[in-house]
Design an enzyme around this catalytic site. Structure first.
Site, short mmCIF file in Angstrom:
data_model
loop_
_atom_site.label_atom_id
_atom_site.label_comp_id
_atom_site.label_asym_id
_atom_site.label_seq_id
_atom_site.Cartn_x
_atom_site.Cartn_y
_atom_site.Cartn_z
N ASP A 103 1.53 1.22 3.55
CA ASP A 103 1.30 2.33 4.47
C ASP A 103 1.06 3.62 3.69
O ASP A 103 1.45 3.74 2.53
CB ASP A 103 2.52 2.54 5.37
CG ASP A 103 2.79 1.32 6.23
OD1 ASP A 103 1.86 0.53 6.46
OD2 ASP A 103 3.95 1.16 6.66
N1 URA Z 1 6.21 -2.84 5.37
C1 URA Z 1 5.99 -1.62 5.91
O1 URA Z 1 6.54 -1.30 6.94
N2 URA Z 1 5.17 -0.78 5.27
C2 URA Z 1 4.56 -1.08 4.11
O2 URA Z 1 3.82 -0.25 3.56
C3 URA Z 1 4.79 -2.34 3.55
C4 URA Z 1 5.62 -3.21 4.21
#
Ligand code: URA
Length: 244
Positions: A103
């Protein structure tokens, strides 16, 4: 492959620049001057030189990045900076892409490569590649949460996650944990904590398929994988011998 493509991909400028090198008779293939940019060469067999420099053609690159917050794990984005924008223009020539997504606000280990086969192996749901995250979570994480993660939790869309490991490092108003998952659903770690009534405040990926984030990499920087890291990252090698 075409000689002009090989030279352009090896850092000798645009196809136009390469054409001009050829015109100036600066390029030899197996010690013969070649002026035609459309000539086909095999970098494994043919000995190519530009002036006195032997051309070492590299097809694939494998980079480990410590992704910072605020950068998108994609090759392009209309509004935000991407992880590819953080690479030098020399490396951008390889047309590499991030393997799996983190993310925008997640930090940590990101593999960037142009090796589609390896990327596929590492992201295929069938391969159960383990990814480990360090997280800071609002609320007191309990043994009950660990148990729930082991059994699999039901996400907001009704999907039940595969068994995941939750290791509590510090239990407090903001708890610190390590989570190990073998899937890559959208916002998976955050949604798993939401499923047990908690909120992820900070998330960093620390390993993937046995590849461990090099903690000496500053956020936003990267380096090439070592031969050893690359060898054991390939799921088939990893299964056979284990990561060393
Ligand atoms: N899980 C999440 O919530 N975000 C990420 O970036 C990776 C795994």
């Amino acid at each position: 492959m075409r000689l002009d493509k090989l030279l352009a991909n090896s850092g000798y400028g645009s196809r136009k620049d390469v054409k001009s090198l050829l015109k100036q008779k600066r390029v030899t293939v197996n010690d013969s001057v070649v002026k035609d940019s459309s000539v086909h060469v095999d970098p494994e067999i043919d000995f190519i030189k530009v002036g006195d420099h032997a051309v070492h053609y590299q097809k694939y690159i494998y980079l480990m990045m410590n992704k910072p917050k605020g950068v998108i794990s994609a090759t392009e984005d209309m509004k935000d900076k991407t992880v590819i924008d953080l690479l030098t223009t020399d490396l951008q020539r390889f047309k590499a892409f991030p393997v799996g997504r983190l993310d925008k606000d997640t930090e940590g280990l990101l593999l960037i490569t142009n090796d589609g086969e390896l990327a596929h192996q590492l992201t295929s749901p069938k391969k159960d590649i383990e990814k480990v995250y360090y997280a800071q979570v609002q609320g007191n994480v309990t043994e009950g949460d660990t148990e729930a993660f082991t059994k699999g939790v039901v996400l907001d869309d009704g999907y039940k996650t595969k068994p995941a490991q939750l290791r509590i490092l510090k239990r407090d108003a903001i708890s610190e944990v390590e989570v190990s998952i073998t899937e890559g659903k959208y916002h998976q770690v955050k949604r798993m904590f939401e499923a047990v009534g908690k909120k992820v405040m900070y998330l960093r990926r620390i390993s993937m398929g046995g590849l461990i984030l090099d903690e000496t990499l500053q956020l936003g920087t990267y380096r090439e994988l070592t031969e050893n890291e690359l060898y054991y990252l390939r799921p088939t090698n990893n299964e056979m011998e284990g990561f060393k």
